[in-house]
Design a protein around this motif. Structure first.
Motif, mmCIF file in Angstrom:
data_model
loop_
_atom_site.group_PDB
_atom_site.id
_atom_site.type_symbol
_atom_site.label_atom_id
_atom_site.label_comp_id
_atom_site.label_asym_id
_atom_site.label_seq_id
_atom_site.Cartn_x
_atom_site.Cartn_y
_atom_site.Cartn_z
ATOM 1 N N MET A 1 0.841 -1.193 0.000
ATOM 2 C CA MET A 1 0.000 0.000 0.000
ATOM 3 C C MET A 1 0.884 1.254 0.000
ATOM 4 N N THR A 2 0.613 2.162 -0.920
ATOM 5 C CA THR A 2 1.399 3.385 -1.020
ATOM 6 C C THR A 2 1.007 4.370 0.079
ATOM 7 N N LYS A 3 2.025 4.941 0.706
ATOM 8 C CA LYS A 3 1.828 5.934 1.758
ATOM 9 C C LYS A 3 2.514 7.234 1.339
ATOM 10 N N THR A 4 2.271 8.306 2.099
ATOM 11 C CA THR A 4 2.817 9.612 1.733
ATOM 12 C C THR A 4 3.588 10.216 2.906
ATOM 13 N N LEU A 5 4.785 10.698 2.601
ATOM 14 C CA LEU A 5 5.607 11.412 3.575
ATOM 15 C C LEU A 5 5.830 12.839 3.096
ATOM 16 N N TYR A 6 5.551 13.800 3.966
ATOM 17 C CA TYR A 6 5.915 15.193 3.732
ATOM 18 C C TYR A 6 7.088 15.496 4.655
ATOM 19 N N MET A 7 8.255 15.704 4.080
ATOM 20 C CA MET A 7 9.459 15.994 4.860
ATOM 21 C C MET A 7 9.787 17.477 4.710
ATOM 22 N N MET A 8 9.767 18.186 5.811
ATOM 23 C CA MET A 8 9.887 19.647 5.788
ATOM 24 C C MET A 8 11.174 20.106 6.468
ATOM 25 N N ARG A 9 11.809 21.111 5.884
ATOM 26 C CA ARG A 9 12.940 21.750 6.547
ATOM 27 C C ARG A 9 12.394 22.814 7.506
ATOM 28 N N HIS A 10 13.071 23.010 8.625
ATOM 29 C CA HIS A 10 12.638 24.004 9.611
ATOM 30 C C HIS A 10 12.687 25.422 9.030
ATOM 31 N N GLY A 11 12.044 26.351 9.710
ATOM 32 C CA GLY A 11 12.062 27.752 9.296
ATOM 33 C C GLY A 11 13.409 28.420 9.510
ATOM 34 N N GLU A 12 13.580 29.567 8.901
ATOM 35 C CA GLU A 12 14.833 30.310 9.033
ATOM 36 C C GLU A 12 15.134 30.606 10.501
ATOM 37 N N THR A 13 16.418 30.446 10.872
ATOM 38 C CA THR A 13 16.863 30.739 12.230
ATOM 39 C C THR A 13 17.844 31.906 12.226
ATOM 40 N N LEU A 14 18.183 32.337 13.426
ATOM 41 C CA LEU A 14 19.178 33.402 13.567
ATOM 42 C C LEU A 14 20.507 32.992 12.936
ATOM 43 N N PHE A 15 20.940 31.747 13.163
ATOM 44 C CA PHE A 15 22.205 31.290 12.584
ATOM 45 C C PHE A 15 22.123 31.198 11.064
ATOM 46 N N ASN A 16 20.960 30.823 10.525
ATOM 47 C CA ASN A 16 20.801 30.841 9.073
ATOM 48 C C ASN A 16 21.033 32.246 8.541
ATOM 49 N N ARG A 17 20.434 33.205 9.186
ATOM 50 C CA ARG A 17 20.547 34.593 8.739
ATOM 51 C C ARG A 17 21.983 35.097 8.869
ATOM 52 N N LEU A 18 22.682 34.676 9.926
ATOM 53 C CA LEU A 18 24.058 35.123 10.154
ATOM 54 C C LEU A 18 25.084 34.279 9.393
ATOM 55 N N LYS A 19 24.606 33.288 8.616
ATOM 56 C CA LYS A 19 25.486 32.424 7.816
ATOM 57 C C LYS A 19 26.466 31.657 8.705
ATOM 58 N N LYS A 20 25.919 31.079 9.773
ATOM 59 C CA LYS A 20 26.729 30.263 10.673
ATOM 60 C C LYS A 20 26.391 28.781 10.480
ATOM 61 N N ILE A 21 27.399 27.942 10.654
ATOM 62 C CA ILE A 21 27.206 26.500 10.524
ATOM 63 C C ILE A 21 26.367 26.009 11.697
ATOM 64 N N GLN A 22 25.257 25.357 11.387
ATOM 65 C CA GLN A 22 24.275 24.996 12.411
ATOM 66 C C GLN A 22 23.857 23.547 12.218
ATOM 67 N N GLY A 23 24.478 22.678 12.966
ATOM 68 C CA GLY A 23 24.130 21.270 12.897
ATOM 69 C C GLY A 23 23.534 20.821 14.215
ATOM 70 N N SER A 24 24.402 20.347 15.119
ATOM 71 C CA SER A 24 23.937 19.939 16.447
ATOM 72 C C SER A 24 23.584 21.134 17.317
ATOM 73 N N CYS A 25 24.233 22.287 17.065
ATOM 74 C CA CYS A 25 23.888 23.492 17.825
ATOM 75 C C CYS A 25 22.556 24.048 17.310
ATOM 76 N N ASP A 26 21.978 24.967 18.063
ATOM 77 C CA ASP A 26 20.638 25.443 17.743
ATOM 78 C C ASP A 26 20.568 26.956 17.891
ATOM 79 N N SER A 27 19.585 27.560 17.240
ATOM 80 C CA SER A 27 19.299 28.981 17.421
ATOM 81 C C SER A 27 17.825 29.198 17.132
ATOM 82 N N PRO A 28 17.245 30.296 17.617
ATOM 83 C CA PRO A 28 15.803 30.497 17.495
ATOM 84 C C PRO A 28 15.362 30.863 16.081
ATOM 85 N N LEU A 29 14.107 30.607 15.790
ATOM 86 C CA LEU A 29 13.515 31.028 14.521
ATOM 87 C C LEU A 29 13.449 32.548 14.454
#
Length: 201
Positions: A1-29
């Motif tokens: 039986m075919t199922k459906t997955l919607y895989m979403m990337r999180h919203g922009e964060t402070l580190f995204n905006r500052l162009k910082k590498i963000q893997g295990s570390c975290d920053s707010p949306l």
């Protein structure tokens, strides 16, 4: 039986905006990240897309995004957390290496610095989401993850040449739609609703 997955990337964060590498570390949306996540939630409502189960990574930026998309209960999964970058966490993105010419990704580069390889990330995300979709009561699932993790999952099912041919760009809040059947995923489309993007390939 075919199922459906919607895989979403999180919203922009402070580190995204500052162009910082963000893997295990975290920053707010950021305000944009919040607005884009809400936009995805509205899209799902307008298109009558509902989920029998929802999941996020264990990182706050992913769970915060999911809670802006839907109010339904969800479970956090370590297996879909972001690529770990070791001592590069929180540093400037200019320190990222050039792509490995054969793997066409960061390859094993971060392993020597306490991080993960591309194939390690891919293996754990594929294993986690395959186990999720194999559950009998999971027919339409939302999973909120991260850019690197989502991209390596995508590369398990599409070649890099095909990704480039289709012009697939995993911006913040991009949603990848897959069909799942018998242990394998088939990429269907990407939904990009970010205020800075209009790619729905």
């Amino acid at each position: 039986m075919t199922k459906t997955l919607y895989m979403m990337r999180h919203g922009e964060t402070l580190f995204n905006r500052l162009k910082k590498i963000q893997g295990s570390c975290d920053s707010p949306l950021t305000a944009k990240g919040i607005a884009d996540a809400q936009r995805v939630g509205t899209y799902f409502q307008e298109h009558a897309i509902t989920f029998d189960h929802a999941y996020s990574s264990t990182q706050e930026r992913a769970s915060d995004t999911l809670e802006l998309v839907t109010k339904q209960p969800y479970e956090r999964l370590k297996g879909i957390k972001e690529w770990g970058f070791g001592v590069f966490e929180g540093e400037s993105e200019v320190l990222n290496p050039r792509p490995d010419p054969i793997r066409r990704s960061h390859g094993d580069f971060f392993c020597q610095y306490g991080g993960e390889s591309d194939l390690q990330v891919q293996a754990r995300v594929v294993k986690t989401l395959t186990a999720v979709m194999a559950r009998p009561d999971h027919h339409q699932v939302l999973a909120v993850s991260h850019g690197g993790a989502s991209f390596m999952f995508l590369r398990r099912w599409l070649s890099m040449d095909e990704i480039e041919r289709r012009g697939i760009v995993l911006s913040n809040c991009a949603v990848l739609k897959y069909q799942y059947d018998n242990g394998a995923f088939k990429f269907e489309k990407i939904i990009n609703l970010s205020s800075a993007d209009g790619n729905n390939n």
